[in-house]
Design an enzyme around this catalytic site. Sequence first.
Site, PDB file in Angstrom:
ATOM      1  NE  ARG A  53     -63.388   9.413 127.066  1.00 42.81           N
ATOM      2  CZ  ARG A  53     -64.117   8.288 127.210  1.00 42.81           C
ATOM      3  NH1 ARG A  53     -63.834   7.211 126.504  1.00 42.81           N
ATOM      4  NH2 ARG A  53     -65.126   8.251 128.060  1.00 42.81           N
ATOM      5  CE1 TYR A 105     -38.881  17.028 121.582  1.00 36.50           C
ATOM      6  CE2 TYR A 105     -40.189  15.348 122.683  1.00 36.50           C
ATOM      7  CZ  TYR A 105     -39.922  16.675 122.428  1.00 36.50           C
ATOM      8  OH  TYR A 105     -40.680  17.641 123.009  1.00 36.50           O
ATOM      9  CG  ASP A 177     -40.716  11.534 116.006  1.00 32.30           C
ATOM     10  OD1 ASP A 177     -41.233  12.318 115.196  1.00 32.30           O
ATOM     11  OD2 ASP A 177     -40.559  11.805 117.214  1.00 32.30           O
ATOM     12  CE  LYS A 202     -42.701  20.157 118.520  1.00 32.89           C
ATOM     13  NZ  LYS A 202     -41.977  18.928 118.752  1.00 32.89           N
TER      14      LYS A 202
HETATM   15  C1  LIG Z   1     -41.979  17.934 119.763  1.00 30.74           C
HETATM   16  C2  LIG Z   1     -41.594  16.559 119.413  1.00 30.74           C
HETATM   17  C3  LIG Z   1     -42.226  15.460 120.013  1.00 30.74           C
HETATM   18  C4  LIG Z   1     -43.257  15.606 121.109  1.00 30.74           C
HETATM   19  O1  LIG Z   1     -44.446  16.206 120.660  1.00 30.74           O
HETATM   20  P1  LIG Z   1     -45.382  17.149 121.570  1.00 30.74           P
HETATM   21  O2  LIG Z   1     -46.430  17.574 120.589  1.00 30.74           O
HETATM   22  O3  LIG Z   1     -44.559  18.262 122.091  1.00 30.74           O
HETATM   23  O4  LIG Z   1     -45.933  16.308 122.656  1.00 30.74           O
HETATM   24  C5  LIG Z   1     -41.837  14.202 119.612  1.00 30.74           C
HETATM   25  N1  LIG Z   1     -40.880  14.019 118.677  1.00 30.74           N
HETATM   26  C6  LIG Z   1     -40.256  15.056 118.095  1.00 30.74           C
HETATM   27  C7  LIG Z   1     -39.205  14.793 117.073  1.00 30.74           C
HETATM   28  C8  LIG Z   1     -40.584  16.358 118.438  1.00 30.74           C
HETATM   29  O5  LIG Z   1     -39.942  17.379 117.866  1.00 30.74           O
END
Ligand SMILES: *Cc1c(COP(=O)(O)O)cnc(C)c1O
Length: 400
Positions: A53, A105, A177, A202
Amino acid sequence: MNDEVRGPGFETLAIHAGQDPDARTGAVVPPIHLATTYVQDGVASHRGFEYSRSGNPTRAMLETALATLEGAPFGFAFASGMAAEDALLRCLRPGDHVVIPNDAYGGTYRLIAKVHSEWGIKFTPVDLGDLDRVAASFQPETKMVWIETPSNPLLRIADVTAISEIARANGARCVVDNTFATPYLQQPLDLGADVVVHSTTKYLGGHSDVVGGFVATIDDELAEQVGYLQNATGAVPSPFDCYLVLRGIKTLAVRMDRQCANAAVIAEFLHGHAAVAAVMYPGLESHPGHDLAKLQMSDYGAMVSFTLRGGEPAALDVAASTGIFTLAESLGAVESLIEHPARMTHLSVASSPLSVDPALLRLSVGLETVEDLVQDLEHALGESGRARGVAVRASKLGAC
Ligand SMILES: *Cc1c(COP(=O)(O)O)cnc(C)c1O
């Protein structure tokens, strides 16, 4: 540029940074380290790893690789994008204030508005395109401004440099982000931001088979806090998940190039379609953020949103009628996806200031043959002349 001073390029780093062949065996692909604990040479004398961890060699490789791509000295991998965001937000104290995009988001909005607000975090959603409003929304307690660019699902572009400057002048940190752009298209830390956060689920993973998150920063004080929280709260990714993200990152540049090219073709097609009311794609000259995107990104990304003249019923029809565009949440992988934000990804913001137009559809454009993707949309949009051809093709593709 002079070859002697030029450092390795993005693609080279994506394949090699942090991923030397295994020193013991010579394995070109470093092994996935599943061990939870590590032998100590004497009491409290270990070789860099003690408990998985706190630190894991496969995770360390991912952290080095992705931090390097973001131009950050510090990187921390998490079990999901939300876990990464949560760790960052836990660095705030009760009473602190965050400026967030008014089209953040949905999960980010929920985390701040429903979870962290219970612990005293204040926030103001604002249109990041209006810099005067951004500046005016700062309070003495503002410790963070949160940017998403391109934003989800409207693909608005925020000026990272200008907002970072406003943040700095107010003694706050600027978080970007970078999930939609990835470090291949946009380098927020270079543009002036302090922190980058990712959902590696993603484009970085890129194959719809791993959930993960990441924080990269140039700020050593924040890095210490995030590193502490990563271990203390324990939302760490498994070694196998780290391996999948590392593997995805190796092909990020070529995937992105083709996905951006496909998205540009699709945006143009939708732009000229009679059933479509508006197309949101930063690569279109008609997009309000086009010039800014041109300045701070190297390409326009592979997300395309559009609204239907027929409103929500038409949007739902189209979402239900595509063959190759799969109706599903998420984005950024090799396969093309379609979704209805108001009822799917953005349901959690339904009656908030962030609610989205029910006539809106969002596409994540993948790596399929672009003519097939256009045909699929053309069919779904009701161009009956071509519908039969597409139906035959779609059935040949079986699972599509
Ligand atoms: C999917 C997404 C998140 C969240 O991420 P997870 O891996 O689903 O927890 C945050 N910001 C954006 C822009 C996203 O597309």
